[in-house]
Design an enzyme around this catalytic site. Structure first.
Site, PDB file in Angstrom:
ATOM      1  N   TYR A 152      -0.572   0.270 -21.037  1.00 43.99           N
ATOM      2  CA  TYR A 152       0.321  -0.938 -21.109  1.00 43.99           C
ATOM      3  C   TYR A 152       1.773  -0.537 -21.551  1.00 43.99           C
ATOM      4  O   TYR A 152       1.751   0.235 -22.407  1.00 43.99           O
ATOM      5  CB  TYR A 152      -0.113  -2.156 -21.719  1.00 43.99           C
ATOM      6  CG  TYR A 152       0.883  -3.349 -21.321  1.00 43.99           C
ATOM      7  CD1 TYR A 152       1.141  -4.030 -20.232  1.00 43.99           C
ATOM      8  CD2 TYR A 152       2.287  -3.703 -22.171  1.00 43.99           C
ATOM      9  CE1 TYR A 152       2.055  -5.058 -19.872  1.00 43.99           C
ATOM     10  CE2 TYR A 152       2.790  -4.711 -22.231  1.00 43.99           C
ATOM     11  CZ  TYR A 152       3.114  -5.474 -21.231  1.00 43.99           C
ATOM     12  OH  TYR A 152       4.207  -6.441 -21.280  1.00 43.99           O
ATOM     13  N   ASP A 195       5.064   6.764 -24.422  1.00 49.26           N
ATOM     14  CA  ASP A 195       5.876   5.470 -25.186  1.00 49.26           C
ATOM     15  C   ASP A 195       4.152   5.688 -26.210  1.00 49.26           C
ATOM     16  O   ASP A 195       3.510   4.328 -27.098  1.00 49.26           O
ATOM     17  CB  ASP A 195       5.107   4.264 -24.220  1.00 49.26           C
ATOM     18  CG  ASP A 195       5.152   2.976 -23.926  1.00 49.26           C
ATOM     19  OD1 ASP A 195       6.250   2.503 -25.369  1.00 49.26           O
ATOM     20  OD2 ASP A 195       5.315   2.177 -23.315  1.00 49.26           O
ATOM     21  N   LYS A 234       8.255  -2.428 -31.129  1.00 52.92           N
ATOM     22  CA  LYS A 234       7.539  -3.261 -32.340  1.00 52.92           C
ATOM     23  C   LYS A 234       7.612  -2.826 -34.133  1.00 52.92           C
ATOM     24  O   LYS A 234       8.436  -3.463 -34.200  1.00 52.92           O
ATOM     25  CB  LYS A 234       5.885  -2.241 -31.751  1.00 52.92           C
ATOM     26  CG  LYS A 234       5.148  -3.663 -30.654  1.00 52.92           C
ATOM     27  CD  LYS A 234       3.998  -3.238 -30.389  1.00 52.92           C
ATOM     28  CE  LYS A 234       3.843  -4.418 -28.979  1.00 52.92           C
ATOM     29  NZ  LYS A 234       3.105  -3.467 -28.182  1.00 52.92           N
TER      30      LYS A 234
HETATM   31  C1  LIG Z   1       3.529  -3.784 -26.108  1.00 52.98           C
HETATM   32  C2  LIG Z   1       4.137  -2.818 -25.801  1.00 52.98           C
HETATM   33  C3  LIG Z   1       5.117  -2.351 -24.881  1.00 52.98           C
HETATM   34  C4  LIG Z   1       5.648  -3.526 -24.490  1.00 52.98           C
HETATM   35  O1  LIG Z   1       6.925  -4.626 -25.448  1.00 52.98           O
HETATM   36  P1  LIG Z   1       7.373  -6.708 -25.659  1.00 52.98           P
HETATM   37  O2  LIG Z   1       8.439  -5.900 -26.481  1.00 52.98           O
HETATM   38  O3  LIG Z   1       6.226  -6.905 -25.399  1.00 52.98           O
HETATM   39  O4  LIG Z   1       8.265  -5.804 -24.343  1.00 52.98           O
HETATM   40  C5  LIG Z   1       5.265  -1.226 -24.342  1.00 52.98           C
HETATM   41  N1  LIG Z   1       4.587  -0.575 -24.360  1.00 52.98           N
HETATM   42  C6  LIG Z   1       3.208   0.247 -24.700  1.00 52.98           C
HETATM   43  C7  LIG Z   1       2.410   0.639 -25.711  1.00 52.98           C
HETATM   44  C8  LIG Z   1       3.409  -1.557 -26.062  1.00 52.98           C
HETATM   45  O5  LIG Z   1       2.566  -1.899 -26.640  1.00 52.98           O
END
Ligand SMILES: *Cc1c(COP(=O)(O)O)cnc(C)c1O
Length: 429
Positions: A142, A237, A265
Site C-alpha cells: 500500500y 516506500d 509516520k
Molecule cells: C501509511 C502508509 C502510506 C500512506 O500514508 P498516509 O500518511 O496514510 O497517507 C504509504 N505507504 C505506506 C507503506 C504506508 O504504510
C-alpha cells in the site's frame, strides 16, 4: 448506549461511515470503534473510561508511545511561535538535516503532509526524471490512496475488498503494472514486456499493509539489480519502515540503495508529515530547482517539523532500538506460546518492532498467502483482546507496533489476555 456509541451515531450522520479513514470503522472485525479521548505512554483511554494497552500506535507513527514529553514540549514551544507561516522556517532545515544524515540513500528531501502525498510525488518525479510512464507495484503493498497506486493495494483496500476503487479512471491505472511480492521472476517478466517504458518499481521493503511480510533473502537486491538494468528507478516506500526497523530504515538494514525513498509516520512524531527524497541528481528535478511540480500550503509545517525533530532525537539515544526489538521478540514469543497451548494455528511475522499474528498455518510470504488467513478467527481474537483491554489494529491485514513506552507488565498482561482470547477462538471453531 455508551458514550462511544453515541459519538459514533453522531459521526455517521455527518462523516461517511463515521470515520476519517476507513479501517477505523471496524468493518473488518464488526462492532463499534471506541472513541479515543487520551493517549499516554503505552495506553489509550476511550470516552467511556476504558483503558487499553495500545499496539496500533496510530498505525505506525508512535514508536515512542503517546504524548512523549519531548515531543509534546517541542510542539508546545513551536505553537507559541505560530502554527504556520507559508514561508521557510528553521525546523524544515533541522528535520531535513537529520533525515539526510540518517537515511543512507537520501541526499535531498522534500516535505509533504502525508505518506500518500510522498508516494504520489515520488512517482511523478520518477516519471519526470526517466521520461517513462509505467510503474510496477507489488501486490499487497500500500502506498497511500493516489489513483495510480490504488491497484491490488493492501491495508483498508484489502479489508474492504475494493478492487482498486470506483473513481479511479481506467486510463490512470493502465500505466500501473503489478506483480506478486517476493517473486523476482514475475518482475523480470514485467520488465521484459514493459522495460523501455518502465519508470519505477515501488515497493514496501518490508511490507506492513498486507500484515507484516518480510522480503525473501535476495529479493530486495534482485529488485535493485533488475531496475538498474532496465534503467528504471527503485522506490522504497519506507513510510512504515523508516525509523521503525532502525535509524536508517530498511535500506540500512538490508544494505540496498534505492533511488528514491518515501517517508511518513514516524518522521512526524505523530503530526501529519510525509517526505520523499533521494540522490541530488534526481531531487534536482523537483520544482523550483527543476520542472517537476509539487507543492503544499502546510508542507514543512513548523509544529510537525518540531515534533519530527524531537522524535528523531529521542530515537538516537543509545539502546532504543535494542529495547524495542527485545520487547517485540518477547511479546511475539509469548503470543506464539499462547496460541500453541490454545491449539490455534497462527503464523507470526515480525520485523524489529512490527508484527502480525496471521490466523493460519502459513508461511505468509505474499498477498495470496496473507489472504488465506482466517479473518473470522482474527475478528474473534481482536474483540477478545479489546474486551481485555488490549487494542490491536482492527483488521487482519495490518501490522501491530510495539513502542518504546511498552513495559514488561504491559507485555505480560497482553500475553495473559491472548491466552484467554485464543482459548475462546478455539472453543468457537
Ligand atoms: C501509511 C502508509 C502510506 C500512506 O500514508 P498516509 O500518511 O496514510 O497517507 C504509504 N505507504 C505506506 C507503506 C504506508 O504504510
Amino acid at each position: 448506549m455508551t458514550r462511544s456509541e453515541e459519538l459514533f451515531a453522531r459521526a455517521q450522520r455527518v462523516i461517511p461511515g463515521g470515520v476519517s479513514s476507513p479501517v477505523r470503522a471496524f468493518r473488518a472485525v464488526g462492532g463499534h470503534p471506541p472513541f479515543i479521548v487520551r493517549g499516554e505512554g503505552s495506553r489509550v483511554s476511550d470516552a467511556d473510561g476504558h483503558s487499553y494497552i495500545d499496539y496500533l500506535g496510530s498505525w505506525g507513527p508512535l514508536i515512542l508511545g503517546h504524548a512523549h514529553p519531548d515531543v509534546v514540549e517541542a510542539v508546545r514551544e513551536a505553537a507559541l511561535r505560530g502554527t504556520s507561516y507559508g514561508a521557510p522556517c528553521p525546523g524544515e532545515v533541522e528535520l531535513a538535516e537529520r533525515v539526510v544524515r540518517l537515511m543512507p540513500s537520501m541526499e535531498k528531501v522534500r516535505f509533504v503532509s502525508s505518506g500518500t502525498e510522498a508516494a504520489m510525488s515520488a512517482l511523478r518525479l520518477a516519471r519526470g526524471f526517466t521520461g517513462r510512464n509505467k510503474i510496477l507495484k507489488l501486490e499487497g503493498c500500500y502506498h497511500g490512496h493516489a489513483d495510480s497506486l490504488l491497484v491490488v493495494a493492501g491495508s483498508g483496500v484489502a479489508t474492504l475488498g475494493i478492487p482498486g476503487s470506483p473513481g479511479v479512471p481506467a486510463g490512470t491505472v493502465a500505466d500501473t503494472v503489478t506483480a506478486p511480492y517476493n517473486d523476482l521472476r514475475a518482475v523480470e517478466e514485467v520488465v521484459s514486456v514493459h522495460g523501455r517504458d518502465l519508470a519505477a518499481v515501488i515497493v514496501e521493503p518490508v511490507a506492513g499493509n498486507m500484515g507484516c511480510v518480510l522480503p525473501s533473502p535476495g529479493y530486495l537486491g534482485g529488485l535493485r539489480e533488475i531496475t538498474r538494468r532496465a534503467g528504471a528507478l527503485l522506490i522504497f516506500d519506507e513510510v512504515i519502515t523508516g525509523f521503525r526497523l532502525g535509524l536508517g530504515g530498511a535500506q540500512a538494514q538490508y544494505r540496498i540503495t534505492p533511488d528514491l525513498t518515501c517517508l511518513g509516520k514516524i518522521i512526524g512524531g505523530g503530526l501529519p508529515v510525509g517526505a520523499y527524497g533521494g540522490r541530488g541528481q534526481i531531487m534536482g528535478r523537483v520544482a523550483p530547482e527543476g520542472p517537476v511540480y509539487q507543492a503544499g500550503t502546510l508542507s514543512g509545517n513548523p509544529l510537525a517539523m518540531a515534533a519530527g525533530c524531537a522524535a528523531l532525537d529521542a530515537l538516537q539515544r543509545p539502546g532504543v532500538y535494542e529495547r524495542l526489538g527485545a520487547l517485540a521478540r518477547r511479546l511475539t514469543d509469548g503470543l506464539a506460546a499462547a496460541a500453541k497451548s490454545a491449539g490455534v494455528d497462527v503464523t507470526i511475522n515480525r520485523a524489529a518492532s512490527m508484527f502480525t499474528v496471521f490466523f493460519g498455518r502459513g508461511p505468509v510470504t505474499d498477498y495470496a498467502s496473507a489472504k488465506a488467513s482466517d479473518t473470522a478467527r482474527f475478528a474473534r481474537f481482536f474483540h477478545g483482546m479489546l474486551r481485555r483491554g488490549v487494542y490491536l489494529p482492527p483488521a487482519q491485514f495490518e501490522s501491530a507496533f510495539v513502542s518504546f513506552a511498552h513495559t514488561d507488565p504491559d507485555l505480560e498482561a497482553t500475553v495473559r489476555a491472548a491466552g484467554e482470547a485464543l482459548a475462546e477462538v478455539a472453543a468457537q471453531a
